[in-house]
Design an enzyme around this catalytic site. Sequence first.
Site, PDB file in Angstrom:
ATOM      1  N   TYR A 145       4.463   6.051  -3.493  1.00  0.00           N
ATOM      2  CA  TYR A 145       4.867   6.493  -2.157  1.00  0.00           C
ATOM      3  C   TYR A 145       6.069   5.696  -1.647  1.00  0.00           C
ATOM      4  CZ  TYR A 145       1.975   2.392  -1.068  1.00  0.00           C
ATOM      5  OH  TYR A 145       1.431   1.137  -1.013  1.00  0.00           O
ATOM      6  N   SER A 173       3.759  -5.505  -0.727  1.00  0.00           N
ATOM      7  CA  SER A 173       3.802  -4.747  -1.968  1.00  0.00           C
ATOM      8  C   SER A 173       2.731  -3.674  -1.978  1.00  0.00           C
ATOM      9  CB  SER A 173       3.596  -5.692  -3.153  1.00  0.00           C
ATOM     10  OG  SER A 173       2.251  -6.126  -3.186  1.00  0.00           O
ATOM     11  N   LYS A 174       2.999  -2.659  -2.784  1.00  0.00           N
ATOM     12  CA  LYS A 174       2.061  -1.542  -2.841  1.00  0.00           C
ATOM     13  C   LYS A 174       0.696  -1.993  -3.352  1.00  0.00           C
ATOM     14  CE  LYS A 174       5.871   1.602  -3.791  1.00  0.00           C
ATOM     15  NZ  LYS A 174       6.429   2.648  -4.636  1.00  0.00           N
ATOM     16  N   ARG A 175       0.732  -2.883  -4.305  1.00  0.00           N
ATOM     17  CA  ARG A 175      -0.511  -3.336  -4.912  1.00  0.00           C
ATOM     18  C   ARG A 175      -1.434  -4.062  -3.934  1.00  0.00           C
ATOM     19  NH1 ARG A 175      -1.648  -4.951 -10.778  1.00  0.00           N
ATOM     20  NH2 ARG A 175      -3.483  -5.395  -9.527  1.00  0.00           N
TER      21      ARG A 175
END
Length: 480
Positions: free
Chosen positions: A17, A253-255
């Site tokens: 995304y 961050s996405k994680r």
Amino acid sequence: MAPSKPRVRFAPSPTGYLHIGGARTALFNYLYARRYGGTFILRIEDTDQERSTPESVKAILDGLNWLGLDWDEGPGKEGAFGPYFQTQRLDTYRAHADQLISEGKAFRCYCTREEIAARREVADKEKRAYRYEGTCYELKAPPEGKKLEDAVIRFRMPTGDGKVSYDDKVLGVITKPYSDLDDWVMMRADGIPLYNYGCVIDDHLMEISLVARGQEHINSTFPQLMLYQALGWTPPEFAHLPLILGPDREKLSKRKHPEADVMLHASTGILPEGLLNFVIRLGWSHGNDEVISREQMVEWFDFDGVGSTSGVWDPVKLKWFNQEWLKRLPSAVIAERLLPFLEARGFQARGDARLEPMVIALRERSQTLEEMANTASIYFRTGVTLDEKAAAKHLSGDSLGLLRQARERLVALPAWTVELLDGVVKTVSETASVGMGKVAQPLRVAITGNTTSPGIGETLLFAGRDEALRRIDAALARGG
RNA sequence: GUCCCCGUCGUCUAGAGGCCCAGGACACUGGCCUUUCAAGCCGGCGACACGGGUUCGAAUCCCGUCGGGGACACCA
């Protein structure tokens, strides 16, 4: 000073995304282009075969569209510098690589990853930057057992004690000695360019005049600068933007950080205006201004207002900004945006006369569309669940009598308007010689089930005549 | 570990040598308003990381220390 007609770009890789950091990078680039009448380009860096997906491309475009950051060139807006997907520009990368090889500025490397890793380890141990140092430099043909197709293409870093430096629009002059740079890989054996390579070729060919990206890219600008030099090209200006940190002080961050997802906020009822306003204040300022409209952003934005320190994501302030926009935007606009949230709760409120007054009353008490929809639901529903404590306090003893008196006057009302409704409360309290709260609270609890709501007249109005009377009767019946 | 960037209230920041014993915003908090809750208004708490310089004078310049973050891939 201000460059005329700057060409800037946002170059995300479609591996998920649109995230907050990317959105802010896009915003700053967008604003800069808009302010100076330049061009905002969207380039998709989809060279990571494993992670890039068409769904991600769509997610990024959707995210930018939701934020209202429209691009002038890019997917769906083919300009003179396309294509805007790197995987469609492979021939270009190949051609420039061949040229660099023929000039001795790049070379084919047949070493395995293991060999490189081993030598790099030795270099690390000896506390010197890893340099390729040799073996493949002079190769005119593949070594035994290897084929031309096995070779990656490496940039040949100049030796000696030269330095590269540039004047960052945000951070000032930054310098790096050649000895810190290695013979980095420009292109994989399969002809797919790596970031530092594709980026330079495209930025130059697309005539990008200024590259604004996150500070995590500072170090990669040096190998890029070397490449510009090797190609004989003038590099663009660079502006490295401060990072956005999560609550744990690490790069968003996405994680690790779910809040990094732009569209997650859309789904929780954050307005694009609110998100953008919050995000622009993370790393950019214009004096003490806080709530800033799109028009003002365009009018005021420049890189001299960008700070150099990373900012921490603060969900509380995001909500505050959001409420500011909930209060500022026209109520009709908010009503329209609220509709999907009501529909998700099973209510079709389009065209309902109560909707806009409800928005006006509720936006002072809601920070998100989700909160607003939850509160509004109380009025669209049939029936209400009474809070035990509230009922015990306000729907017992004398209160019941006052509630009954109020009901009698309510049914007799010629029209159901806030003024008349408030008038009933006033009349009953005066007649009974009690404070207005004595009358309003029982009504409030009867209608909403709880002790808090907008003004009592509005509360009655929102429930609607029939439903309000039903709820009052239910409360009366319950109280005995 | 190496290299790079950064260091003003808890958080976002104003501040570009005297206007600053540091201003605004969020949060927290006291009060006003009031039919509840909000919103609004008024007030409070709260910071120049530390140590050396330079200067008549430093949050602002220089050096060091410490602290935080980032980058070190045939990912971007």
